[in-house]
Design a protein around this motif. Structure first.
Motif, mmCIF file in Angstrom:
data_model
loop_
_atom_site.group_PDB
_atom_site.id
_atom_site.type_symbol
_atom_site.label_atom_id
_atom_site.label_comp_id
_atom_site.label_asym_id
_atom_site.label_seq_id
_atom_site.Cartn_x
_atom_site.Cartn_y
_atom_site.Cartn_z
ATOM 1 N N GLN A 119 101.736 68.980 154.518
ATOM 2 C CA GLN A 119 102.968 68.351 154.999
ATOM 3 C C GLN A 119 104.100 68.419 153.978
ATOM 4 O OE1 GLN A 119 102.413 64.265 156.166
ATOM 5 N NE2 GLN A 119 104.150 64.335 157.548
ATOM 6 N N TRP A 120 103.789 68.147 152.709
ATOM 7 C CA TRP A 120 104.821 68.073 151.679
ATOM 8 C C TRP A 120 104.872 69.379 150.895
ATOM 9 C CZ3 TRP A 120 104.984 67.778 146.202
ATOM 10 C CH2 TRP A 120 106.200 67.314 145.676
ATOM 11 N N LYS A 121 106.020 70.018 150.865
ATOM 12 C CA LYS A 121 106.273 71.233 150.080
ATOM 13 C C LYS A 121 105.283 72.368 150.352
ATOM 14 C CE LYS A 121 109.683 69.593 147.408
ATOM 15 N NZ LYS A 121 110.996 70.158 147.375
ATOM 16 N N PRO A 122 105.064 72.763 151.603
ATOM 17 C CA PRO A 122 104.138 73.870 151.886
ATOM 18 C C PRO A 122 104.604 75.166 151.225
ATOM 19 C CG PRO A 122 105.441 73.326 153.828
ATOM 20 C CD PRO A 122 105.743 72.268 152.802
ATOM 21 N N GLY A 123 103.637 75.920 150.682
ATOM 22 C CA GLY A 123 103.926 77.208 150.070
ATOM 23 C C GLY A 123 104.543 77.145 148.689
ATOM 24 N N THR A 124 104.796 75.951 148.177
ATOM 25 C CA THR A 124 105.422 75.783 146.861
ATOM 26 C C THR A 124 104.344 75.779 145.778
ATOM 27 O OG1 THR A 124 107.172 74.447 147.840
ATOM 28 C CG2 THR A 124 106.888 74.257 145.482
ATOM 29 N N TRP A 125 104.686 76.333 144.617
ATOM 30 C CA TRP A 125 103.793 76.253 143.467
ATOM 31 C C TRP A 125 103.885 74.846 142.895
ATOM 32 C CZ3 TRP A 125 100.245 79.800 142.230
ATOM 33 C CH2 TRP A 125 100.385 81.069 142.777
ATOM 34 N N ALA A 126 102.738 74.293 142.481
ATOM 35 C CA ALA A 126 102.690 72.904 142.022
ATOM 36 C C ALA A 126 101.525 72.690 141.066
ATOM 37 C CB ALA A 126 102.548 71.975 143.232
ATOM 38 N N VAL A 127 101.487 71.493 140.516
ATOM 39 C CA VAL A 127 100.380 71.043 139.675
ATOM 40 C C VAL A 127 99.250 70.563 140.585
ATOM 41 C CG1 VAL A 127 101.401 68.727 139.493
ATOM 42 C CG2 VAL A 127 99.769 69.485 137.764
ATOM 43 N N THR A 128 98.030 70.669 140.110
ATOM 44 C CA THR A 128 96.897 70.087 140.824
ATOM 45 C C THR A 128 97.028 68.573 140.751
ATOM 46 O OG1 THR A 128 95.480 71.950 140.251
ATOM 47 C CG2 THR A 128 94.375 69.898 140.853
ATOM 48 N N GLY A 129 96.808 67.912 141.874
ATOM 49 C CA GLY A 129 96.898 66.462 141.836
ATOM 50 C C GLY A 129 96.880 65.833 143.210
ATOM 51 N N ALA B 136 92.693 55.904 138.010
ATOM 52 C CA ALA B 136 93.360 57.201 137.847
ATOM 53 C C ALA B 136 92.389 58.309 137.440
ATOM 54 C CB ALA B 136 94.491 57.077 136.835
ATOM 55 N N ILE B 137 91.509 58.048 136.491
ATOM 56 C CA ILE B 137 90.600 59.100 136.023
ATOM 57 C C ILE B 137 89.633 59.520 137.133
ATOM 58 C CG2 ILE B 137 88.896 57.532 134.972
ATOM 59 C CD1 ILE B 137 89.977 60.817 133.348
ATOM 60 N N THR B 138 89.183 58.580 137.932
ATOM 61 C CA THR B 138 88.293 58.902 139.053
ATOM 62 C C THR B 138 89.032 59.752 140.077
ATOM 63 O OG1 THR B 138 87.093 56.838 138.680
ATOM 64 C CG2 THR B 138 86.788 57.902 140.824
ATOM 65 N N ALA B 139 90.277 59.393 140.354
ATOM 66 C CA ALA B 139 91.091 60.185 141.285
ATOM 67 C C ALA B 139 91.321 61.590 140.746
ATOM 68 C CB ALA B 139 92.420 59.492 141.551
ATOM 69 N N ALA B 140 91.596 61.706 139.446
ATOM 70 C CA ALA B 140 91.825 63.023 138.844
ATOM 71 C C ALA B 140 90.582 63.899 138.964
ATOM 72 C CB ALA B 140 92.227 62.866 137.375
ATOM 73 N N ARG B 141 89.431 63.333 138.684
ATOM 74 C CA ARG B 141 88.179 64.105 138.786
ATOM 75 C C ARG B 141 87.916 64.516 140.235
ATOM 76 N NH1 ARG B 141 85.634 64.819 134.349
ATOM 77 N NH2 ARG B 141 85.917 63.489 132.546
ATOM 78 N N ARG B 142 88.166 63.624 141.179
ATOM 79 C CA ARG B 142 87.962 63.961 142.599
ATOM 80 C C ARG B 142 88.921 65.075 143.034
ATOM 81 N NH1 ARG B 142 90.972 62.630 146.464
ATOM 82 N NH2 ARG B 142 91.806 60.750 145.489
ATOM 83 N N GLU B 143 90.195 64.955 142.686
ATOM 84 C CA GLU B 143 91.174 65.974 143.075
ATOM 85 C C GLU B 143 90.806 67.342 142.490
ATOM 86 O OE1 GLU B 143 93.522 65.890 145.268
ATOM 87 O OE2 GLU B 143 93.818 63.756 145.604
ATOM 88 N N LEU B 144 90.379 67.374 141.238
ATOM 89 C CA LEU B 144 89.956 68.638 140.618
ATOM 90 C C LEU B 144 88.770 69.253 141.347
ATOM 91 C CD1 LEU B 144 90.138 68.068 136.771
ATOM 92 C CD2 LEU B 144 91.327 69.827 138.094
ATOM 93 N N ARG B 145 87.801 68.413 141.655
ATOM 94 C CA ARG B 145 86.602 68.877 142.353
ATOM 95 C C ARG B 145 86.976 69.409 143.743
ATOM 96 N NH1 ARG B 145 84.228 64.591 141.361
ATOM 97 N NH2 ARG B 145 84.566 63.543 143.349
ATOM 98 N N GLU B 146 87.800 68.650 144.479
ATOM 99 C CA GLU B 146 88.170 69.047 145.838
ATOM 100 C C GLU B 146 89.045 70.295 145.867
ATOM 101 O OE1 GLU B 146 88.282 64.560 147.843
ATOM 102 O OE2 GLU B 146 90.160 65.663 147.567
ATOM 103 N N GLU B 147 90.102 70.311 145.045
ATOM 104 C CA GLU B 147 91.096 71.373 145.149
ATOM 105 C C GLU B 147 90.719 72.653 144.413
ATOM 106 O OE1 GLU B 147 95.060 69.964 144.301
ATOM 107 O OE2 GLU B 147 94.888 68.357 145.782
ATOM 108 N N LEU B 148 90.000 72.529 143.284
ATOM 109 C CA LEU B 148 89.685 73.703 142.464
ATOM 110 C C LEU B 148 88.196 73.927 142.237
ATOM 111 C CD1 LEU B 148 92.357 73.315 139.619
ATOM 112 C CD2 LEU B 148 92.542 74.651 141.737
ATOM 113 N N GLY B 149 87.362 73.000 142.659
ATOM 114 C CA GLY B 149 85.941 73.118 142.382
ATOM 115 C C GLY B 149 85.625 72.941 140.906
ATOM 116 N N ALA B 150 86.516 72.309 140.152
ATOM 117 C CA ALA B 150 86.362 72.157 138.702
ATOM 118 C C ALA B 150 85.815 70.776 138.366
ATOM 119 C CB ALA B 150 87.706 72.357 138.007
ATOM 120 N N GLN B 151 84.911 70.740 137.383
ATOM 121 C CA GLN B 151 84.330 69.477 136.925
ATOM 122 C C GLN B 151 84.273 69.471 135.399
ATOM 123 O OE1 GLN B 151 81.049 67.870 139.351
ATOM 124 N NE2 GLN B 151 81.105 69.817 140.446
#
Length: 171
Positions: free
Chosen positions: A56-66, A75-90
């Protein structure tokens, strides 16, 4: 799919007894938590992501993971979840470099060091269409041209200073 619920905080960052549904207007004088997570490689490049065309917000735009913390997350739990969901990073270690009070949110900014090739990140296709490593100079140019979201000069100066410190091993 159920609605995403956010906890709300006062101006000093203390959790209130109120929540809200994502998409609603944040009540005056209250804040929600959002997170920015910047992967950094040993060359001092930052991993950026292109937002999917379906968001919905800024489709196709380059951005930071978050994203935003959901009710019950810090905040740290949210950051870890977003990384896992969006990039598969842990990553083992996230470095908190700032907590910025903005108009209606507290934005926690994190770095982590990785030399993972961009092609090896596992993208959440609903949110992310591509990732690439980007030099600080290139990111500055993208911001100036409007190809990357502009969080303000002070934000990028801070980000680049902490990126240099992380790469140098002094963070």
């Amino acid at each position: 799919m159920s609605a995403e619920i956010w906890d709300l905080y006062d101006a000093q960052g203390r959790k209130s007894d109120q929540t809200m549904v994502r998409g609603e207007e944040v009540p005056q004088g209250l804040y929600h938590i959002c997170v920015h997570i910047w992967p950094v490689n040993s060359r001092g490049e930052l991993l950026i992501q292109r937002r999917a065309m379906t968001v919905q917000w800024k489709p196709g735009t380059w951005a930071v993971t978050g994203g935003s913390a959901v009710a019950g997350e810090d905040a740290i739990t949210a950051a870890r979840r977003e990384l896992r969901e969006e990039l598969g990073a842990q990553p083992e270690k996230l470095y908190e470099i700032a907590c910025l009070r903005r108009v209606n949110s507290f934005c926690y900014v994190y770095l982590f060091k990785t030399d993972c090739p961009a092609s090896e990140f596992v993208l959440q296709k609903e949110e992310v269409s591509a990732v690439r490593w980007c030099s600080m100079a290139s990111l500055s140019q993208m911001v100036a041209e409007g190809a990357f979201y502009n969080h303000g000069d002070a934000y990028y100066q801070m980000l680049f200073e902490y990126t240099r410190r992380l790469v140098a091993g002094t963070l």
